[in-house]
Design a protein around this motif. Structure first.
Motif, mmCIF file in Angstrom:
data_model
loop_
_atom_site.group_PDB
_atom_site.id
_atom_site.type_symbol
_atom_site.label_atom_id
_atom_site.label_comp_id
_atom_site.label_asym_id
_atom_site.label_seq_id
_atom_site.Cartn_x
_atom_site.Cartn_y
_atom_site.Cartn_z
ATOM 1 N N TYR A 1 0.853 -1.184 0.000
ATOM 2 C CA TYR A 1 0.000 0.000 0.000
ATOM 3 C C TYR A 1 0.888 1.232 0.000
ATOM 4 C CZ TYR A 1 -2.817 3.677 2.261
ATOM 5 O OH TYR A 1 -3.420 4.859 2.600
ATOM 6 N N TYR B 1 1.386 -5.539 3.491
ATOM 7 C CA TYR B 1 0.358 -6.120 4.354
ATOM 8 C C TYR B 1 0.148 -7.566 3.909
ATOM 9 C CZ TYR B 1 -2.572 -4.982 0.305
ATOM 10 O OH TYR B 1 -3.083 -4.873 -0.966
ATOM 11 N N ARG C 1 -6.384 -8.560 4.102
ATOM 12 C CA ARG C 1 -7.233 -7.378 3.921
ATOM 13 C C ARG C 1 -7.442 -6.648 5.242
ATOM 14 N NH1 ARG C 1 -9.488 -6.499 -0.892
ATOM 15 N NH2 ARG C 1 -9.544 -8.174 -2.428
ATOM 16 N N LEU C 2 -7.429 -7.399 6.340
ATOM 17 C CA LEU C 2 -7.586 -6.753 7.642
ATOM 18 C C LEU C 2 -6.354 -5.909 7.971
ATOM 19 C CD1 LEU C 2 -9.547 -6.455 9.977
ATOM 20 C CD2 LEU C 2 -8.470 -8.432 11.071
ATOM 21 N N ALA D 1 -6.666 -2.783 6.081
ATOM 22 C CA ALA D 1 -7.584 -1.862 6.755
ATOM 23 C C ALA D 1 -6.864 -1.109 7.864
ATOM 24 C CB ALA D 1 -8.778 -2.629 7.317
ATOM 25 N N ARG D 2 -6.032 -1.816 8.634
ATOM 26 C CA ARG D 2 -5.281 -1.141 9.713
ATOM 27 C C ARG D 2 -4.323 -0.115 9.134
ATOM 28 N NH1 ARG D 2 -4.361 1.852 12.709
ATOM 29 N NH2 ARG D 2 -3.642 1.767 14.877
ATOM 30 N N LEU E 1 -4.800 1.653 6.436
ATOM 31 C CA LEU E 1 -5.591 2.824 6.069
ATOM 32 C C LEU E 1 -5.828 3.728 7.275
ATOM 33 C CD1 LEU E 1 -8.325 1.303 3.718
ATOM 34 C CD2 LEU E 1 -6.519 2.892 3.067
ATOM 35 N N PHE E 2 -6.191 3.117 8.406
ATOM 36 C CA PHE E 2 -6.452 3.902 9.608
ATOM 37 C C PHE E 2 -5.165 4.568 10.103
ATOM 38 C CE2 PHE E 2 -10.436 1.725 9.547
ATOM 39 C CZ PHE E 2 -11.310 2.496 10.305
ATOM 40 N N GLU F 1 -11.643 -6.212 13.399
ATOM 41 C CA GLU F 1 -12.495 -5.568 12.408
ATOM 42 C C GLU F 1 -13.034 -4.223 12.896
ATOM 43 O OE1 GLU F 1 -12.773 -10.006 11.624
ATOM 44 O OE2 GLU F 1 -12.623 -8.674 13.362
ATOM 45 N N LEU G 1 -14.725 2.322 7.756
ATOM 46 C CA LEU G 1 -13.735 1.723 6.860
ATOM 47 C C LEU G 1 -14.036 2.069 5.408
ATOM 48 C CD1 LEU G 1 -11.350 -0.096 6.208
ATOM 49 C CD2 LEU G 1 -12.879 -2.078 6.384
ATOM 50 N N GLU G 2 -15.289 1.976 5.002
ATOM 51 C CA GLU G 2 -15.645 2.310 3.625
ATOM 52 C C GLU G 2 -15.361 3.778 3.326
ATOM 53 O OE1 GLU G 2 -16.512 0.337 1.027
ATOM 54 O OE2 GLU G 2 -15.868 -1.159 2.489
ATOM 55 N N ARG H 1 -11.606 4.072 2.856
ATOM 56 C CA ARG H 1 -11.222 3.512 1.560
ATOM 57 C C ARG H 1 -11.485 4.512 0.441
ATOM 58 N NH1 ARG H 1 -13.809 -2.530 2.428
ATOM 59 N NH2 ARG H 1 -11.913 -3.560 3.214
#
Length: 214
Positions: free
Chosen positions: A28, A39, A42-43, A46-47, A49-50, A129, A135-136, A139
């Motif tokens: 990413y 990464y 997918r989880l 997600a982390r 992204l945050f 999660e 999350l969306e 994204r």
């Protein structure tokens, strides 16, 4: 080992792609790091992204080091998923789905990892999660994270305009002399960079109200 040294560490292990694998690996491009961060699920993505969205995070290191301990008569090893270097100190992060947290081996590993990490005065986080809507939203906003893609004059003008209380869909009307598509994209970038804020616990829409960052 110093944080300065760890901040430039390469991942302890690398991943491979193969037919039929159950996890989703990749890299990413992080706006925080100005570089790619790996990464392994997918989880984990997600982390990332945050972390990339968090203004307190100054650095993100994937799989920063190998940890070892002796437990129940054998050597236990663990490679944490991420080290976040923040303005409030280091945070070591392990990413694991909720359904796996109660497994004895997982619980044991995270327990001794927490003890070791907190004994150094660092924070330790087990991350699962997140809220689906937030999350969306991240994204979506992450698609606008690269600042070089936006005209600087549009960004500057938006920063100098009082948009507090303005609906997201109405912003192009405030700058009618600028191309509408440029304004819409620039506003999304300013939401990503925290120059503007809105309620990300609700789906982003044209009616979402903007707030100036104080």
């Amino acid at each position: 080992m110093s944080i300065d040294l760890l901040s430039s560490a390469t991942p302890w292990r690398t991943f491979r792609w193969y037919r039929g694998q159950k996890h989703y690996s990749g890299s990413y491009w992080s706006a925080t790091m100005r570089d790619h961060v790996i990464y392994e699920s997918r989880l984990e993505l997600a982390r990332l992204l945050f972390a990339d969205f968090d203004p307190l995070v100054r650095g993100i290191v994937a799989q920063p080091f190998l940890m070892k301990t002796v437990g129940t008569g054998e050597i236990r090893k663990h490679i944490p998923d991420y080290l976040l270097i923040t303005s409030q100190g280091p945070v070591l992060v392990d990413v694991k789905p909720y359904r796996r947290l109660t497994k004895p081996e997982v619980a044991f590993t995270f327990s001794w990892t927490r003890q070791a990490v907190e004994s150094r005065g660092w924070r330790y986080e087990v991350w699962s999660e997140p809220a689906a809507v937030e999350l969306e939203n991240l994204r979506f906003l992450a698609g606008y994270r690269r600042d070089r893609l936006f005209p600087s004059d549009v960004l500057d003008e938006l920063r100098q305009t009082d948009l507090d209380g303005t609906a997201l869909g109405d912003v192009p009307k405030v700058l009618p002399h600028q191309p509408e598509f440029c304004v819409r994209a620039a506003v999304c970038h300013l939401l990503w960079s925290h120059d503007l804020q809105t309620d990300l616990s609700q789906p982003l829409s044209a009616s979402a109200l903007l707030r100036q960052t104080t």
